[in-house]
Design a protein around this motif. Structure first.
Motif, mmCIF file in Angstrom:
data_model
loop_
_atom_site.group_PDB
_atom_site.id
_atom_site.type_symbol
_atom_site.label_atom_id
_atom_site.label_comp_id
_atom_site.label_asym_id
_atom_site.label_seq_id
_atom_site.Cartn_x
_atom_site.Cartn_y
_atom_site.Cartn_z
ATOM 1 N N SER A 190 0.934 -6.983 10.569
ATOM 2 C CA SER A 190 1.980 -5.954 10.619
ATOM 3 C C SER A 190 2.985 -6.247 11.731
ATOM 4 N N ASP B 50 1.681 -5.419 -0.954
ATOM 5 C CA ASP B 50 2.015 -6.505 -0.030
ATOM 6 C C ASP B 50 2.144 -7.841 -0.748
ATOM 7 N N TYR C 162 2.958 -10.893 4.697
ATOM 8 C CA TYR C 162 2.653 -9.930 3.632
ATOM 9 C C TYR C 162 1.463 -10.413 2.804
#
Length: 281
Positions: A191, A223, A204
């Motif tokens: 993140s 994601d 991601y």
């Protein structure tokens, strides 16, 4: 989460790293390194026009090592590794304490397969400037790919302690957490990497895999789809998308995504195995 809180939580954990990799099909792609490492070298562009203008600068100031360093970076981003190596050699000859050029040359040595020379250059860069985050990140990548997991972790950790804004430090530390099934901590690092480099697909994809390992399929799917949106040539992301379709029982969509992954990377075994499973019966 900011870098300070990440550092504090990491220090509190202090777990002993091992070399064990994640097991299971779902996480087969978790050890991929981020692409685009040359984007972190002096912001140089690899276009012919830019190289031409940099060459003109060098002609005007042939004793300035910075010009060779920047042009070497441009050559590296353009895939002209031998030309890049020559320029970094010249920069270092002109300034033997040019720590950025040592780190940049190390990356070229890595891509050319001379890991010993790369390690020596990273070590020299750090010796000259112990606060140079890029050298720790580069050396950490070298260690991680060599299976020297604790040393890699230490280097990424050092770069983060230096308050690096380079997403690769967090992404690669996240990969190590992930390889140890420390998925909550991996998600934190992925993140942070995303916040620093929102257009990069790899964090991601990595975060999606950790979400999947924690059975958070909705976030994993979001994601992984974002990774594909950002980089449609990411074979692992296509394979991971296929895996979620397969888990949901949609073999047709799974086979389609596996097929795309195989097209992009014909030797990627998880995609080949998945396509074999979903294309039969």
């Amino acid at each position: 989460m900011n870098a300070t809180s990440v550092k504090r939580r990491t220090a509190m954990r202090g777990f002993a790293l091992t070399a064990a990799l994640l097991s299971g099909l779902a996480l087969a792609g978790c050890q991929t390194a981020p692409t685009g490492e040359f984007t972190n070298i002096d912001k140089a562009q690899g276009s012919a026009e830019n190289i031409s203008s940099l060459s003109a600068v060098i002609q005007r100031s042939p004793q300035d090592p910075e010009g060779y360093n920047v042009r070497g970076s441009a050559y590296g981003r353009g895939g002209q590794y031998q030309a890049a190596l020559k320029d970094f050699d010249t920069a270092i000859q002109l300034n033997p304490n040019f720590y950025q050029a040592y780190s940049n040359r190390a990356l070229i040595q890595r891509f050319l397969g001379d890991q010993a020379a790369a390690l020596a250059d990273y070590n020299r860069s750090i010796q000259i400037n112990p606060d140079y985050d890029a050298a720790y990140i580069g050396r950490g990548n070298l260690y991680r790919k060599a299976g020297r997991i604790q040393e890699a972790f230490n280097d990424f950790q050092k770069a983060i302690q230096l308050d690096t804004t380079d997403a690769r430090a967090y992404h690669n530390r996240g990969l190590i957490y992930q390889s140890q099934s420390q998925h909550a901590f991996a998600i934190e690092d992925f993140s942070t990497a995303i916040s620093l480099a929102p257009d990069a697909a790899e964090p991601y994809n990595g975060r999606g895999l950790s979400y999947l390992a924690m059975n958070d399929e909705d976030n994993a799917f979001a994601d992984i789809n974002m990774a594909i949106k950002l980089d449609g040539k990411n074979a692992e992301a296509w394979s991971n998308q296929a895996l979620i379709y397969e888990r949901r029982g949609d073999k047709a969509k799974a086979a389609k995504s596996y097929r795309e992954a195989v097209r992009l990377s014909p030797t990627y075994q998880p995609a080949k195995d998945g396509l074999a499973r979903t294309s039969t019966g």
